[in-house]
Write a protein that holds these residues in place. Sequence first.
Motif, mmCIF file in Angstrom:
data_model
loop_
_atom_site.group_PDB
_atom_site.id
_atom_site.type_symbol
_atom_site.label_atom_id
_atom_site.label_comp_id
_atom_site.label_asym_id
_atom_site.label_seq_id
_atom_site.Cartn_x
_atom_site.Cartn_y
_atom_site.Cartn_z
ATOM 1 N N GLU A 23 0.861 -1.192 0.000
ATOM 2 C CA GLU A 23 0.000 0.000 0.000
ATOM 3 C C GLU A 23 0.894 1.237 0.000
ATOM 4 O O GLU A 23 1.024 1.916 1.018
ATOM 5 N N GLU A 26 3.905 1.783 2.702
ATOM 6 C CA GLU A 26 3.799 0.741 3.726
ATOM 7 C C GLU A 26 3.323 -0.569 3.120
ATOM 8 O O GLU A 26 2.679 -0.582 2.066
ATOM 9 N N THR A 28 1.431 -4.321 4.352
ATOM 10 C CA THR A 28 0.799 -5.098 5.420
ATOM 11 C C THR A 28 1.229 -6.546 5.243
ATOM 12 O O THR A 28 1.014 -7.136 4.185
ATOM 13 N N GLY A 30 1.191 -10.436 7.039
ATOM 14 C CA GLY A 30 0.449 -11.141 8.080
ATOM 15 C C GLY A 30 0.537 -12.639 7.972
ATOM 16 O O GLY A 30 0.910 -13.194 6.935
ATOM 17 N N TYR A 37 -1.193 -9.598 12.060
ATOM 18 C CA TYR A 37 -0.877 -8.734 10.917
ATOM 19 C C TYR A 37 -0.140 -7.495 11.410
ATOM 20 O O TYR A 37 -0.420 -6.988 12.500
ATOM 21 N N HIS A 39 1.880 -3.612 10.011
ATOM 22 C CA HIS A 39 2.254 -2.659 8.968
ATOM 23 C C HIS A 39 3.736 -2.378 9.160
ATOM 24 O O HIS A 39 4.197 -2.217 10.299
ATOM 25 N N VAL A 202 -7.452 -6.720 6.682
ATOM 26 C CA VAL A 202 -6.393 -5.743 6.356
ATOM 27 C C VAL A 202 -5.424 -6.296 5.317
ATOM 28 O O VAL A 202 -4.584 -5.553 4.812
ATOM 29 N N SER A 203 -5.542 -7.591 5.008
ATOM 30 C CA SER A 203 -4.560 -8.192 4.092
ATOM 31 C C SER A 203 -5.055 -8.220 2.650
ATOM 32 O O SER A 203 -4.355 -8.715 1.774
ATOM 33 N N THR A 276 -5.428 3.140 9.052
ATOM 34 C CA THR A 276 -5.126 1.780 9.496
ATOM 35 C C THR A 276 -5.536 1.564 10.945
ATOM 36 O O THR A 276 -5.858 0.452 11.333
ATOM 37 N N THR B 9 -1.570 -4.327 13.297
ATOM 38 C CA THR B 9 -2.758 -3.739 12.670
ATOM 39 C C THR B 9 -3.901 -3.691 13.673
ATOM 40 O O THR B 9 -3.878 -4.367 14.693
#
Lengths: 393, 28
Positions: A23, A26, A28, A30, A37, A39, A202-203, A276, B9
């Motif tokens: 992204e 950054e 992510t 995990g 997970y 960042h 988030v992945s 995030t 996260t």
Amino acid sequence: MTTADPAVLDRPVTLHHLTFLDEGDEVTVGRPDNDTYIHLPADGAALIRRLAAGDTPHQAADWYHREYGDTVDMADFLATLAELDFIAADAATAAPPPAVRWRRLGAVVFSRWAMAGYAVLVAAMCVVWVVRPEFVPQYAHAFYTPSLVVVMLTLFVGQFPFLLLHEAAHALAGRRIGLNSRLRISRRLYFIVFETSMDGLVSVPRRSRYLPILAGVLADAVATAVLVLTAAAVGGVVAGACLAIALTNLLRMLWQCYFFLRTDLYYLVVTVLGCTNLHTASRDLLKRRVLRLLRRPVPDAVPVGEADRRAARWYSWLLPLGYVALLFSLGYVVIPSLVHVVVEVVDRIREQAPLAVVVDSLVVALLVFGQFVIAGVLALRQRRRTRTAAAHT
Amino acid sequence: MKKIMVRRTETVRLTSAAQPLYAPAMQL
């Protein structure tokens, strides 16, 4: 493994199956099998990729120096990866990609044809509302029978299948794109909530997150349409019960607007804004503002992304406003209602009312108080779990 | 020596709340 041992830096590292989502600046990274997970900057993610490809830590550090012209603290980075449980003891114990069940069902439930069907149902409900306005949800729908106990039982028991439907929709929308999830019962302030844990969200790319986030409210809308259409078709006491439950569906959809309780709408806002961890960033900013106001020592800000820092400037003001509004409703509606129930039950027992009336009152009191007792028990369990976790770290 | 900083996260908890009950019949 102990990263203090220099020989460790000359041996390849076995990593569990990891996912990477780039992204911009950054990445992510995990471990989907245990939902961990993180960042980290793109150069850190590149290092993990080198290790996963078979480089020894020394080789990866040399590559880093050639690529970025800087010397990386590899022992520290390995210690971080070990702490995150990203490193496996050996290839035999490395976690493979987790199996995701119900993917096919998720694909069917959220196929284009199915979505078109849902749209037709919701449109039909709107037509009914225009033609027969008495079917538009209203407070009086809850009282479809003179017995308040029946009303309470309908509202209380009737909402649970729809709570589960809401969560099942989240889970299926997640599984459709390969994300596992877990269902559990928790609380938000004094609300008992069913919640679907889907940390893996988030992945996946942000555009893929919208359907899993909105699937619950979509299910609420479709369920409400089915209830209203059924009520319009059958009439009588069944129609009354359907409209009473449809009213609870609508209240639950409105509850999603309490985004400061981290509802589905909160995750939607976070996704749209590219944040995030907006809630943590905002709470931290608020805490430091208060400490500054009290002229107390102000700790450093918790590390958050730039988008979070920007959004927290205005979102942090909404947090206390939301809590104040909710606590006002607690003092203005909830507590007076509870006092009223106690007074009325005691009065009836004292006046030696007929047994049926006393039992009737006690059932209502049990239902009304029970929900807050459950929320309190969940809060205590959560507190105990947090303390135990803190004691172990 | 450059240290690589990582952040965990945010947890994702998609919820639905049981509506609290706060204590004439409709004619349809």
